[in-house]
Write a protein that holds these residues in place. Sequence first.
Motif, PDB file in Angstrom:
ATOM      1  N   GLN A   1       0.879  -1.201   0.121  1.00  0.00           N
ATOM      2  CA  GLN A   1      -0.104  -0.083   0.105  1.00  0.00           C
ATOM      3  C   GLN A   1       0.751   1.347  -0.123  1.00  0.00           C
ATOM      4  OE1 GLN A   1      -3.335   0.143   2.448  1.00  0.00           O
ATOM      5  NE2 GLN A   1      -3.059   2.205   3.009  1.00  0.00           N
ATOM      6  N   MET A   2       1.879   1.196   0.740  1.00  0.00           N
ATOM      7  CA  MET A   2       2.838   2.333   0.819  1.00  0.00           C
ATOM      8  C   MET A   2       3.266   2.807  -0.648  1.00  0.00           C
ATOM      9  SD  MET A   2       4.123   4.794   2.468  1.00  0.00           S
ATOM     10  CE  MET A   2       4.035   4.192   4.422  1.00  0.00           C
ATOM     11  N   ASP A   3       3.630   1.741  -1.289  1.00  0.00           N
ATOM     12  CA  ASP A   3       4.132   1.983  -2.806  1.00  0.00           C
ATOM     13  C   ASP A   3       3.224   2.444  -3.765  1.00  0.00           C
ATOM     14  OD1 ASP A   3       6.132  -1.077  -2.578  1.00  0.00           O
ATOM     15  OD2 ASP A   3       6.684   0.950  -2.151  1.00  0.00           O
ATOM     16  N   PHE A   4       2.108   2.066  -3.493  1.00  0.00           N
ATOM     17  CA  PHE A   4       0.753   2.537  -4.176  1.00  0.00           C
ATOM     18  C   PHE A   4       0.424   3.906  -3.935  1.00  0.00           C
ATOM     19  CE2 PHE A   4      -3.918   3.140  -4.571  1.00  0.00           C
ATOM     20  CZ  PHE A   4      -4.028   3.042  -6.043  1.00  0.00           C
ATOM     21  N   GLN A   5       0.416   4.374  -2.768  1.00  0.00           N
ATOM     22  CA  GLN A   5       0.121   5.628  -2.313  1.00  0.00           C
ATOM     23  C   GLN A   5       1.089   6.585  -2.631  1.00  0.00           C
ATOM     24  OE1 GLN A   5      -1.871   7.579  -1.279  1.00  0.00           O
ATOM     25  NE2 GLN A   5      -1.404   9.166  -0.271  1.00  0.00           N
TER      26      GLN A   5
ATOM     27  N   ALA B   1      -0.029   6.867  -6.369  1.00  0.00           N
ATOM     28  CA  ALA B   1      -1.430   7.498  -6.750  1.00  0.00           C
ATOM     29  C   ALA B   1      -1.274   8.792  -6.027  1.00  0.00           C
ATOM     30  CB  ALA B   1      -2.413   6.628  -6.093  1.00  0.00           C
ATOM     31  N   LYS B   2      -0.645   9.239  -4.861  1.00  0.00           N
ATOM     32  CA  LYS B   2      -0.701  10.395  -4.241  1.00  0.00           C
ATOM     33  C   LYS B   2      -2.314  10.822  -3.767  1.00  0.00           C
ATOM     34  CE  LYS B   2       3.487  12.176  -6.222  1.00  0.00           C
ATOM     35  NZ  LYS B   2       4.107  10.859  -6.870  1.00  0.00           N
ATOM     36  N   LEU B   3      -2.894   9.595  -3.029  1.00  0.00           N
ATOM     37  CA  LEU B   3      -4.222   9.984  -2.744  1.00  0.00           C
ATOM     38  C   LEU B   3      -4.218  11.022  -1.722  1.00  0.00           C
ATOM     39  CD1 LEU B   3      -5.685   6.286  -2.676  1.00  0.00           C
ATOM     40  CD2 LEU B   3      -5.786   8.023  -4.479  1.00  0.00           C
ATOM     41  N   GLN B   4      -5.230  12.020  -1.709  1.00  0.00           N
ATOM     42  CA  GLN B   4      -5.375  13.079  -0.771  1.00  0.00           C
ATOM     43  C   GLN B   4      -6.270  12.322   0.270  1.00  0.00           C
ATOM     44  OE1 GLN B   4      -6.874  16.998  -1.998  1.00  0.00           O
ATOM     45  NE2 GLN B   4      -7.033  16.106  -4.205  1.00  0.00           N
TER      46      GLN B   4
ATOM     47  N   ALA C   1     -11.355   6.424   1.653  1.00  0.00           N
ATOM     48  CA  ALA C   1     -12.108   5.558   0.878  1.00  0.00           C
ATOM     49  C   ALA C   1     -11.417   4.351   0.625  1.00  0.00           C
ATOM     50  CB  ALA C   1     -12.554   6.403  -0.195  1.00  0.00           C
ATOM     51  N   TRP C   2      -9.900   4.435  -0.034  1.00  0.00           N
ATOM     52  CA  TRP C   2      -9.361   3.313  -0.272  1.00  0.00           C
ATOM     53  C   TRP C   2      -9.117   2.480   1.005  1.00  0.00           C
ATOM     54  CZ3 TRP C   2      -7.413   0.694  -4.036  1.00  0.00           C
ATOM     55  CH2 TRP C   2      -6.160   0.180  -3.976  1.00  0.00           C
ATOM     56  N   ASN C   3      -8.625   2.991   2.187  1.00  0.00           N
ATOM     57  CA  ASN C   3      -8.595   2.114   3.305  1.00  0.00           C
ATOM     58  C   ASN C   3     -10.054   1.337   3.596  1.00  0.00           C
ATOM     59  OD1 ASN C   3      -6.017   2.515   3.545  1.00  0.00           O
ATOM     60  ND2 ASN C   3      -6.442   4.420   4.827  1.00  0.00           N
ATOM     61  N   THR C   4     -11.079   1.996   3.554  1.00  0.00           N
ATOM     62  CA  THR C   4     -12.506   1.643   3.695  1.00  0.00           C
ATOM     63  C   THR C   4     -12.802   0.469   2.896  1.00  0.00           C
ATOM     64  OG1 THR C   4     -13.318   3.641   4.545  1.00  0.00           O
ATOM     65  CG2 THR C   4     -14.933   2.128   3.759  1.00  0.00           C
ATOM     66  N   LEU C   5     -12.199   0.582   1.614  1.00  0.00           N
ATOM     67  CA  LEU C   5     -12.384  -0.397   0.545  1.00  0.00           C
ATOM     68  C   LEU C   5     -11.934  -1.734   1.014  1.00  0.00           C
ATOM     69  CD1 LEU C   5     -13.673  -0.942  -2.400  1.00  0.00           C
ATOM     70  CD2 LEU C   5     -11.386  -0.361  -3.162  1.00  0.00           C
ATOM     71  N   PHE C   6     -10.645  -1.895   1.750  1.00  0.00           N
ATOM     72  CA  PHE C   6     -10.267  -3.042   2.180  1.00  0.00           C
ATOM     73  C   PHE C   6     -10.632  -3.515   3.574  1.00  0.00           C
ATOM     74  CE2 PHE C   6      -7.733  -1.725  -1.380  1.00  0.00           C
ATOM     75  CZ  PHE C   6      -7.540  -2.944  -2.070  1.00  0.00           C
ATOM     76  N   ASP C   7     -11.884  -2.735   4.249  1.00  0.00           N
ATOM     77  CA  ASP C   7     -12.442  -3.190   5.340  1.00  0.00           C
ATOM     78  C   ASP C   7     -12.938  -4.916   4.905  1.00  0.00           C
ATOM     79  OD1 ASP C   7     -14.830  -4.115   6.997  1.00  0.00           O
ATOM     80  OD2 ASP C   7     -14.306  -1.971   8.138  1.00  0.00           O
ATOM     81  N   ASN C   8     -12.726  -5.609   5.897  1.00  0.00           N
ATOM     82  CA  ASN C   8     -13.240  -6.941   5.548  1.00  0.00           C
ATOM     83  C   ASN C   8     -14.820  -6.957   5.049  1.00  0.00           C
ATOM     84  OD1 ASN C   8     -10.707  -8.119   5.628  1.00  0.00           O
ATOM     85  ND2 ASN C   8     -11.122  -8.695   7.943  1.00  0.00           N
TER      86      ASN C   8
ATOM     87  N   PHE D   1     -10.048   9.370  -8.038  1.00  0.00           N
ATOM     88  CA  PHE D   1     -10.326   8.138  -7.159  1.00  0.00           C
ATOM     89  C   PHE D   1     -10.526   6.698  -7.850  1.00  0.00           C
ATOM     90  CE2 PHE D   1     -12.501   5.102  -4.130  1.00  0.00           C
ATOM     91  CZ  PHE D   1     -11.474   4.829  -3.102  1.00  0.00           C
ATOM     92  N   LEU D   2     -11.563   6.815  -8.517  1.00  0.00           N
ATOM     93  CA  LEU D   2     -12.058   5.824  -9.375  1.00  0.00           C
ATOM     94  C   LEU D   2     -10.862   4.967 -10.068  1.00  0.00           C
ATOM     95  CD1 LEU D   2     -15.571   6.424 -10.773  1.00  0.00           C
ATOM     96  CD2 LEU D   2     -14.846   5.144  -8.730  1.00  0.00           C
ATOM     97  N   ARG D   3     -10.318   6.010 -11.096  1.00  0.00           N
ATOM     98  CA  ARG D   3      -9.325   5.325 -11.719  1.00  0.00           C
ATOM     99  C   ARG D   3      -8.000   4.819 -11.034  1.00  0.00           C
ATOM    100  NH1 ARG D   3     -10.022  10.370 -13.540  1.00  0.00           N
ATOM    101  NH2 ARG D   3      -8.052  12.004 -13.000  1.00  0.00           N
ATOM    102  N   TRP D   4      -7.642   5.464  -9.827  1.00  0.00           N
ATOM    103  CA  TRP D   4      -6.391   4.808  -9.147  1.00  0.00           C
ATOM    104  C   TRP D   4      -6.779   3.880  -8.413  1.00  0.00           C
ATOM    105  CZ3 TRP D   4      -1.517   5.890  -9.982  1.00  0.00           C
ATOM    106  CH2 TRP D   4      -1.013   6.932 -10.859  1.00  0.00           C
ATOM    107  N   ALA D   5      -8.078   3.934  -8.031  1.00  0.00           N
ATOM    108  CA  ALA D   5      -8.349   2.530  -7.239  1.00  0.00           C
ATOM    109  C   ALA D   5      -8.572   1.524  -8.117  1.00  0.00           C
ATOM    110  CB  ALA D   5      -9.938   2.985  -6.631  1.00  0.00           C
ATOM    111  N   ALA D   6      -9.035   1.595  -9.370  1.00  0.00           N
ATOM    112  CA  ALA D   6      -8.948   0.275 -10.248  1.00  0.00           C
ATOM    113  C   ALA D   6      -7.624  -0.084 -10.463  1.00  0.00           C
ATOM    114  CB  ALA D   6      -9.776   0.851 -11.743  1.00  0.00           C
ATOM    115  N   LEU D   7      -6.672   0.905 -10.737  1.00  0.00           N
ATOM    116  CA  LEU D   7      -5.385   0.356 -11.013  1.00  0.00           C
ATOM    117  C   LEU D   7      -4.548  -0.109  -9.611  1.00  0.00           C
ATOM    118  CD1 LEU D   7      -2.651   0.353 -12.439  1.00  0.00           C
ATOM    119  CD2 LEU D   7      -2.210   2.607 -11.511  1.00  0.00           C
ATOM    120  N   GLY D   8      -5.029   0.316  -8.436  1.00  0.00           N
ATOM    121  CA  GLY D   8      -4.566  -0.124  -7.116  1.00  0.00           C
ATOM    122  C   GLY D   8      -5.254  -1.523  -6.767  1.00  0.00           C
ATOM    123  N   LEU D   9      -6.355  -1.730  -7.135  1.00  0.00           N
ATOM    124  CA  LEU D   9      -7.089  -3.085  -7.213  1.00  0.00           C
ATOM    125  C   LEU D   9      -6.369  -4.260  -8.051  1.00  0.00           C
ATOM    126  CD1 LEU D   9     -10.736  -1.919  -6.706  1.00  0.00           C
ATOM    127  CD2 LEU D   9      -9.313  -3.518  -4.962  1.00  0.00           C
TER     128      LEU D   9
END
Length: 242
Positions: free
Chosen positions: A3-7, A10-13, A19-26, A44-52
């Motif tokens: 995740q650190m590398d992805f951040q 992506a440079k998420l605000q 939202a990214w961390n919430t997405l990975f809530d079990n 957020f959508l496009r970077w979340a797509a890449l991150g996923l």
Amino acid sequence: MRQMDFQELAKLQPKQLEAWNTLFDNQCKYLLYGGAAHGGKSYFLRWAALGLALYYAKRYSIKGITIGLFSEDYPTLRDRQLLRIEREFPPFVGELKEYAKEGLAFKLRDRYGGGMILLRNLDDPSKYMSTEFAAELVEELTRNPEATFEDLRFRLRYPGVSEVKFVGATNPGGIGHGWVKKKWLQPDPEALDKEQDKFFFVPAKAYDNKFTSEEYLNQLRALPEQKRKAWLDGSWDIFEGQ
């Protein structure tokens, strides 16, 4: 990719990172992000797509995993996603082009799993009847009827992936205002979704986006009262009955 590398990539605000961390809530399977204008939703959508895509490749060791990034029509897809992906996604990660088999997509390099982010519009969701998606990300969700969501939900499955994800980003209003509100913000106790506990909402407003100019904020403040409450304040209580 950690995740650190992805951040770093992506440079998420802060609100996007929430939202990214919430997405990975079990418990989270269906995430709604935004709910007001200029909260950084498309980014957020496009970077979340890449991150996923990166996450699934590493977590499950599955090559060529499929993710769908959807807009209501091609002009919206082009303006909000295609042109931005070309500028933002580094070439060493993958390539955006029209592929002979998959169509328009961003394909990750083999060393990152070779995943495919398929870029599609929702003029006719039935076109994707035979496609399986490990994740689906939808621009301006309230511009779609509930039937479109159910069509996509039916295709939200992928062999070997136990944590498929759906992400919607939207403003209040539009033909889908009512059903989106009932799924994510104000569930009806008499008609709860069978997976109601898997729906999560992370609100984001123009104030949460560091790239929002004072000039644009003034434009939002100058809107008629109902639109101002919806798009600036993030109120979902002003489009009832639409």
